[in-house]
Enzyme design. Structure first.
Site, PDB file in Angstrom:
ATOM      1  N   THR A  12       1.167  -1.248   0.042  1.00  0.00           N
ATOM      2  CA  THR A  12      -0.198   0.214   0.140  1.00  0.00           C
ATOM      3  C   THR A  12       0.515   1.282   0.409  1.00  0.00           C
ATOM      4  O   THR A  12       1.588   1.036   0.887  1.00  0.00           O
ATOM      5  CB  THR A  12      -0.928  -0.287   1.335  1.00  0.00           C
ATOM      6  OG1 THR A  12      -2.471  -1.352   1.437  1.00  0.00           O
ATOM      7  CG2 THR A  12      -1.655   1.674   1.128  1.00  0.00           C
ATOM      8  N   ASP A 104      -7.278   1.378  -9.121  1.00  0.00           N
ATOM      9  CA  ASP A 104      -5.775   2.089  -9.391  1.00  0.00           C
ATOM     10  C   ASP A 104      -5.836   2.215 -10.874  1.00  0.00           C
ATOM     11  O   ASP A 104      -5.042   3.698 -11.215  1.00  0.00           O
ATOM     12  CB  ASP A 104      -5.007   1.064  -9.276  1.00  0.00           C
ATOM     13  CG  ASP A 104      -5.175  -0.537 -10.204  1.00  0.00           C
ATOM     14  OD1 ASP A 104      -6.439  -0.585  -9.579  1.00  0.00           O
ATOM     15  OD2 ASP A 104      -4.200  -0.751 -10.288  1.00  0.00           O
TER      16      ASP A 104
END
Length: 255
Positions: A12, A104
């Site tokens: 992350t 994303d």
């Protein structure tokens, strides 16, 4: 400033970005997605009265990690916004099933558009490799998904009896002839990976040309971008924080 968070399959990534997405992300860092419960404390340590935080923008490709992240972020008492296929990105989604597009990839699209007008090809090189194509005529058109170099060596290890797990797939190779099993596997992953990316890119650019699109910019991002740096025939611009910038750009478009 915003806290922007990109929850990926393995890691992350996070950073502070000014809304709009044109500026570089500050205080960038990462933690393992398996430890996503630490994200709230991690971001709290970056808070500063000199640069007040107005909110949190995030994307996630790990549905199981998202509620754990949200629970951890609740302690910051800031508005949290998660990008999705209904979000304004700066271009339309010319895609039959937009719910299938990874968050994303949506953020990368917003980030690419914030940096200049289409056409643009975004190549995000991580655990998986994604190509996202944004055209002048249709906006977001779609793309390609392929395995990253680490998945190549992991697959060989898990599906053969004697091949070891090779984890270094970032260091450039100096020869195409391996002198050991590990070296041979690294060569296969690195050179094969570059060849795969080049083949996909060539075909995408060919189709764009056939459709009458002008020359496309090519943006790269992701931890494995170093593997292809300087090894593709076309010039590329590497934007390591593109996803974070894209989240900030989309935040500004979605009041």
């Amino acid at each position: 400033m915003l806290f922007c968070i990109d929850i990926g399959n393995t890691h992350t990534h996070f950073g502070r970005v000014a809304p709009g997405g044109q500026s570089v992300a500050h205080d960038q860092g990462e933690l393992r997605t398996a430890e996503i419960e630490k994200i709230g404390d991690t971001l709290a340590s970056l808070s500063s009265a000199a640069t007040p935080i107005v909110g949190i923008a995030l994307c996630s490709v790990v549905p199981g990690a998202t509620p754990r992240a949200l629970a951890s972020l609740a302690k910051l008492n800031l508005p949290v916004w998660q990008i999705n296929h209904s979000s304004e990105l700066g271009v339309p989604l010319h895609y039959p099933r937009p719910t299938e597009i990874g968050q994303d990839r949506l953020a990368n699209t917003a980030g690419a558009v914030a940096l200049g007008a289409p056409p643009v090809v975004v190549i995000d090189l991580g655990t998986a490799v994604t190509f996202d194509i944004i055209t002048r005529r249709g906006g977001y058109e779609g793309g390609i998904i392929a395995p990253g170099p680490a998945l190549m060596t992991r697959y060989l290890h898990e599906h053969t009896a004697q091949l070891p797990l090779v984890e270094d797939v970032i260091t450039p190779v100096t020869s195409a002839i391996g002198k050991s099993t590990v070296e041979a596997m690294r060569i296969g992953a690195v050179l094969g990976f570059v060849g795969s990316v080049q083949a996909c890119l060539d075909r995408v650019l060919e189709e764009l040309s056939e459709a009458g699109e002008p020359n496309a910019r090519i943006l790269t991002s992701g931890g494995a971008s170093v593997v292809v740096a300087g090894r593709l025939r076309q010039p590329t611009d590497d934007i390591p924080d593109l996803t974070l910038r894209g989240l900030a750009a989309a935040w500004a478009l979605n009041p």
